[in-house]
Design a protein around this motif. Structure first.
Motif, PDB file in Angstrom:
ATOM      1  N   LYS A   1       0.824  -1.209   0.000  1.00 11.68           N
ATOM      2  CA  LYS A   1       0.000   0.000   0.000  1.00 11.68           C
ATOM      3  C   LYS A   1       0.861   1.264   0.000  1.00 11.68           C
ATOM      4  N   ALA A   2       2.153   1.119  -0.199  1.00 13.26           N
ATOM      5  CA  ALA A   2       3.067   2.258  -0.076  1.00 13.26           C
ATOM      6  C   ALA A   2       2.634   3.449  -0.918  1.00 13.26           C
ATOM      7  N   LYS A   3       2.132   3.189  -2.114  1.00 14.48           N
ATOM      8  CA  LYS A   3       1.805   4.289  -3.034  1.00 14.48           C
ATOM      9  C   LYS A   3       0.347   4.725  -2.939  1.00 14.48           C
ATOM     10  N   ASN A   4      -0.410   4.129  -2.020  1.00 16.46           N
ATOM     11  CA  ASN A   4      -1.819   4.499  -1.919  1.00 16.46           C
ATOM     12  C   ASN A   4      -2.004   5.763  -1.096  1.00 16.46           C
ATOM     13  N   LEU A   5      -3.111   6.439  -1.368  1.00 17.71           N
ATOM     14  CA  LEU A   5      -3.474   7.583  -0.534  1.00 17.71           C
ATOM     15  C   LEU A   5      -4.281   7.067   0.658  1.00 17.71           C
ATOM     16  N   PRO A   6      -4.260   7.823   1.766  1.00 18.57           N
ATOM     17  CA  PRO A   6      -5.011   7.376   2.943  1.00 18.57           C
ATOM     18  C   PRO A   6      -6.486   7.091   2.638  1.00 18.57           C
ATOM     19  N   SER A   7      -7.069   7.875   1.718  1.00 19.73           N
ATOM     20  CA  SER A   7      -8.496   7.678   1.432  1.00 19.73           C
ATOM     21  C   SER A   7      -8.774   6.316   0.814  1.00 19.73           C
ATOM     22  N   GLU A   8      -7.725   5.649   0.359  1.00 28.10           N
ATOM     23  CA  GLU A   8      -7.926   4.339  -0.263  1.00 28.10           C
ATOM     24  C   GLU A   8      -7.744   3.187   0.735  1.00 28.10           C
ATOM     25  N   LEU A   9      -7.528   3.532   1.999  1.00 29.17           N
ATOM     26  CA  LEU A   9      -7.278   2.494   3.004  1.00 29.17           C
ATOM     27  C   LEU A   9      -8.511   2.257   3.863  1.00 29.17           C
ATOM     28  N   SER A  10      -8.568   1.061   4.429  1.00 29.28           N
ATOM     29  CA  SER A  10      -9.602   0.789   5.422  1.00 29.28           C
ATOM     30  C   SER A  10      -9.168   1.433   6.740  1.00 29.28           C
ATOM     31  N   ASN A  11     -10.096   1.512   7.684  1.00 29.74           N
ATOM     32  CA  ASN A  11      -9.763   2.129   8.965  1.00 29.74           C
ATOM     33  C   ASN A  11      -8.657   1.385   9.691  1.00 29.74           C
ATOM     34  N   GLY A  12      -8.691   0.070   9.604  1.00 30.08           N
ATOM     35  CA  GLY A  12      -7.657  -0.727  10.256  1.00 30.08           C
ATOM     36  C   GLY A  12      -6.287  -0.439   9.661  1.00 30.08           C
ATOM     37  N   GLN A  13      -6.250  -0.287   8.339  1.00 31.55           N
ATOM     38  CA  GLN A  13      -4.984   0.018   7.669  1.00 31.55           C
ATOM     39  C   GLN A  13      -4.514   1.420   8.016  1.00 31.55           C
ATOM     40  N   LYS A  14      -5.476   2.348   8.056  1.00 34.49           N
ATOM     41  CA  LYS A  14      -5.116   3.723   8.428  1.00 34.49           C
ATOM     42  C   LYS A  14      -4.472   3.748   9.801  1.00 34.49           C
ATOM     43  N   GLN A  15      -5.054   2.961  10.715  1.00 31.60           N
ATOM     44  CA  GLN A  15      -4.525   2.964  12.071  1.00 31.60           C
ATOM     45  C   GLN A  15      -3.078   2.488  12.082  1.00 31.60           C
ATOM     46  N   ARG A  16      -2.805   1.476  11.270  1.00 28.00           N
ATOM     47  CA  ARG A  16      -1.439   0.958  11.254  1.00 28.00           C
ATOM     48  C   ARG A  16      -0.467   1.960  10.641  1.00 28.00           C
ATOM     49  N   VAL A  17      -0.938   2.689   9.627  1.00 27.13           N
ATOM     50  CA  VAL A  17      -0.078   3.711   9.032  1.00 27.13           C
ATOM     51  C   VAL A  17       0.204   4.811  10.054  1.00 27.13           C
ATOM     52  N   ALA A  18      -0.851   5.203  10.789  1.00 33.79           N
ATOM     53  CA  ALA A  18      -0.670   6.234  11.815  1.00 33.79           C
ATOM     54  C   ALA A  18       0.353   5.786  12.859  1.00 33.79           C
ATOM     55  N   LEU A  19       0.294   4.517  13.172  1.00 39.69           N
ATOM     56  CA  LEU A  19       1.213   3.954  14.156  1.00 39.69           C
ATOM     57  C   LEU A  19       2.651   4.011  13.624  1.00 39.69           C
ATOM     58  N   ALA A  20       2.818   3.583  12.378  1.00 42.02           N
ATOM     59  CA  ALA A  20       4.158   3.594  11.776  1.00 42.02           C
ATOM     60  C   ALA A  20       4.685   5.018  11.679  1.00 42.02           C
ATOM     61  N   ARG A  21       3.814   5.945  11.325  1.00 38.57           N
ATOM     62  CA  ARG A  21       4.225   7.334  11.166  1.00 38.57           C
ATOM     63  C   ARG A  21       4.742   7.896  12.490  1.00 38.57           C
ATOM     64  N   ALA A  22       4.093   7.495  13.583  1.00 45.88           N
ATOM     65  CA  ALA A  22       4.539   7.978  14.893  1.00 45.88           C
ATOM     66  C   ALA A  22       5.808   7.255  15.342  1.00 45.88           C
ATOM     67  N   LEU A  23       5.872   5.941  15.079  1.00 40.61           N
ATOM     68  CA  LEU A  23       6.982   5.147  15.617  1.00 40.61           C
ATOM     69  C   LEU A  23       8.296   5.380  14.884  1.00 40.61           C
ATOM     70  N   ILE A  24       8.234   5.831  13.615  1.00 37.33           N
ATOM     71  CA  ILE A  24       9.462   6.024  12.856  1.00 37.33           C
ATOM     72  C   ILE A  24      10.336   7.090  13.524  1.00 37.33           C
ATOM     73  N   ARG A  25       9.697   7.968  14.303  1.00 38.35           N
ATOM     74  CA  ARG A  25      10.446   9.015  15.001  1.00 38.35           C
ATOM     75  C   ARG A  25      11.190   8.471  16.224  1.00 38.35           C
ATOM     76  N   ARG A  26      11.011   7.199  16.503  1.00 40.03           N
ATOM     77  CA  ARG A  26      11.588   6.590  17.706  1.00 40.03           C
ATOM     78  C   ARG A  26      11.338   7.455  18.945  1.00 40.03           C
ATOM     79  N   PRO A  27      10.056   7.668  19.259  1.00 47.19           N
ATOM     80  CA  PRO A  27       9.746   8.516  20.415  1.00 47.19           C
ATOM     81  C   PRO A  27      10.099   7.790  21.712  1.00 47.19           C
ATOM     82  N   ARG A  28      10.249   8.571  22.773  1.00 45.37           N
ATOM     83  CA  ARG A  28      10.464   7.963  24.084  1.00 45.37           C
ATOM     84  C   ARG A  28       9.126   7.498  24.652  1.00 45.37           C
TER      85      ARG A  28
END
Lengths: 374, 288
Positions: free
Chosen positions: A127-154
């Protein structure tokens, strides 16, 4: 254990409302802490103050020993997963995920690797090239998670992470998030109004009520020893009955409820004889005695008539009329052949057995009724 | 059980059966076709006439058509005065749009995001000029410029158009900002972006279509504006002014030719603006 986040006497008012009222809290490194409460209890505002989206009127937020109270979000090493995810609608999945590290100036080659790793982790490489509007809610949630985690937050903040998912997916994601938390060893602070979610996922739970903390503890502590009727009522289902104290002797308090008596372990409480107290009786701690079954001498015995039955699949909830103002709801397991065979019909007179130690007594009598315990 | 689809199919079919069928001819369809044709003719017949006569050799606009020619186009594009007027119009429209954007976008942002005294008043006042007749705007600005001693020129025309058309940018951008999910800006800040970066990379791309769309509308309106221009211009002429003054001396096919060119360009602009404005990248999220 080290406190990664400390909140000292945080207060935040919005026009006309005190959203957070003098809240102090310590979050330990690596734990999954949940802030639980109904909407408007101040849990989200507290989370947003940790994230830097709101500044408190008074009080301090300490992150890893550093005072970040007045720092904007982009200067804090915490990341938030937003309710409804707040993905960038004009960017593809991979660009959404890359955004945080792009801002940080990560070199292109490394960024590509990192994004690929994240996509792998959330199992959405296709789904790398898809826009968020093309994702299911479950997929969106995982993308949101990855987007936050890539920053390696504390610390990862999660604002009602499951609210956009349907019931089935919610359960799966609760488990997945918990596994992820264990795997990463990160500190998660989660906000939810769903008590099941809080009990299932958390190491510790903060129950909030009208801007204040009602109780902090592990799910088991909160469930078995609620500090207030509010907590007892909010976590799990419970019978909250008002009884009258007739005797206080040693470690036992004897109360009168309807036509019967209920003995309760005192646990250091000393209500006056004749006063009204509130008892929290968990439905699953009550046993129906059938065909002259016996129970230990120390246990309470109550007689009642089965008024109603509510089928819940693995169990059935029975509402028992014990001759008092409110009926007592008990949970009768159906997962064994005996349990199924022994299901008494409505209208039958039965005896109940309750362990005095399983009942929590509150000296304050509040308005929390028993409407929603079935 | 009836599915939604079945209900829809049934509803679509049943009303039709109320109409008579005459020899296989569906009366309702025929009526609708004729009505649509009339409306379209009403709207577009004059324009088509103009386009057709721009290619007609006979200098007098009259049927029957004589000979096919590009002569009027050559003549129009050889006409210095006309070309200057066209150039002036383009300059005025571009500058006016620039002013509209410079004032409009920050105003829309302020109206959407900040609370300040007089906010409601500002919102209404910004929109007022577009509801005012050009005549009023023209006269009042003329009075103002005369009073302050400003020489009338293309600059005053640009200012006039700018004030009248800023409202278009403000309303469009403001409407888009209202549908804009502020949480994606928070998400950007959360991911380390400073406010300016968030604005360029997150906010702007999501309101871009509103900006481009309203710019195109403002451009078109400025391009063919007469009343305000009439009052505020000095010696310079814009294209609509030139056409109007020429036509007073009699219709020439040259005007038809330049008109056809403008129609062509307008259609392209219009289609692109519709295309851009209809992008559905941003969706409304409930606000907290």
């Amino acid at each position: 254990m080290v406190n990664i986040v400390e909140i000292h006497n945080l207060t935040k008012t919005f026009p006309g409302v005190v959203a957070v009222d003098n809240v102090s809290l310590e979050i330990r490194e690596g734990e999954l802490m949940t802030m639980l409460g109904p909407s408007g209890c101040g849990k989200t505002t507290t989370l947003r103050m940790i994230g830097g989206f709101e500044f408190p009127d008074t009080g301090r937020v300490i992150l890893e020993g550093e005072d970040v109270t007045r720092l904007p979000p982009y200067k804090r090493r915490v990341n938030m997963m937003f309710q409804d995810f707040a993905l960038f609608p004009h960017l593809t999945v991979e660009k959404n995920i890359a955004y945080g590290m792009r801002v940080a100036g990560m070199a292109k080659a490394e960024l590509v690797r990192e994004v690929a790793r994240m996509l792998e982790m959330i199992e959405l490489p296709d789904k790398a090239k898809n826009l968020p509007s093309e994702l299911s809610n479950g997929q969106k949630q995982r993308v949101a998670l990855a987007r936050a985690l890539i920053r390696r937050p504390r610390v990862l903040l999660l604002d009602e992470p499951m609210s956009a998912l349907d019931a089935k997916l919610r359960e799966t994601m609760q488990v997945e998030l918990k596994h992820l938390h264990e795997k990463l060893g990160l500190t998660f602070v989660l906000v939810t109004h769903d008590q099941t979610e809080a009990l299932v996922m958390s190491d510790r739970v903060v129950v909030m009520d009208e801007g204040r903390i009602a109780q902090v503890g592990t799910p088991i502590e909160l469930y078995d020893n609620p500090a207030t009727p509010y907590v007892a009522n909010f976590l799990g289902t419970s019978n909250m009955v008002v009884a009258k104290v007739t005797e206080v002797s040693g470690e036992t308090i004897v109360t009168e409820y309807g036509s019967g008596t209920i003995r309760v372990a005192a646990q250091g409480k000393r209500p006056a004889v004749g006063s009204e107290v509130m008892l929290c009786i968990r439905p699953e701690k009550v046993r129906v005695l059938l065909n002259g079954q016996d129970s230990p001498e120390s246990f309470n015995r109550l007689d009642g008539v089965i008024a109603e039955q509510f089928f819940h699949g693995a169990s059935v909830h029975l509402a028992l009329d014990v001759g008092a103002a409110t009926s007592i709801v008990i949970q009768h397991q159906l997962d064994t052949a005996e349990g199924q065979a022994a299901l008494p019909p409505a209208g039958q007179r039965v005896s109940l057995s309750i362990d005095p130690a399983s009942i929590t007594l509150f000296e304050e009598v509040t308005a929390y009724g028993a409407e929603d315990r079935v | 059980m009836t599915t939604y689809e079945e209900v829809r199919v049934r509803e679509r079919v049943e009303p039709r059966q109320m109409f008579l069928k005459l020899g296989g001819w569906d009366v309702s369809t025929a009526t609708l076709t004729v009505a649509a044709a009339c409306v379209l003719a009403f709207l577009y017949l004059p324009i088509v006439t103009l386009m057709v006569f721009s290619f007609n050799a006979n200098p007098i606009t009259r049927l029957p058509l004589t000979e096919w020619t590009f002569f009027w186009y050559e003549k129009a594009f050889g006409n210095e005065i006309l070309l200057t007027a066209l150039g002036n119009s383009l300059i005025v429209a571009s500058c006016a749009v620039t002013i509209c954007l410079c004032i409009g976008i920050p105003t829309a942002l302020a109206l959407d995001r900040y609370d300040f005294p007089g906010k409601t008043a500002l919102r209404r006042l910004v929109i007022l000029p577009i509801t005012l007749p050009g005549l009023i705007t023209g006269v009042s600005m003329l009075t103002f410029f005369k009073m302050t001693g400003v020489q009338l020129s293309l600059a005053t025309v640009i200012i006039g158009h700018g004030t009248a058309l800023t409202a278009i940018v403000v309303t469009n951008v403001f409407a888009r900002l209202q549908r804009f999910d502020r949480r994606i800006e928070e998400a950007s800040a959360d991911l380390g972006a400073k406010p300016l970066r968030t604005f360029w990379h997150i906010t702007l791309p999501n309101i871009r279509s509103a900006i481009i769309g309203s710019s195109l509308i403002a451009f078109t309106l400025s391009f063919d504006e007469i009343p305000v221009t009439y009052f505020l211009t000095g010696r310079d002429n814009t294209l609509p002014m030139y056409i109007w003054s020429t036509i007073r001396r009699g219709m020439t096919p040259e005007i038809n030719a330049i008109g056809t060119v403008i129609i062509g360009v307008s259609i392209v602009l219009l289609l692109s603006s519709v295309f851009i404005m209809s992008d559905s990248g941003v969706r409304k999220r409930p606000r907290k």
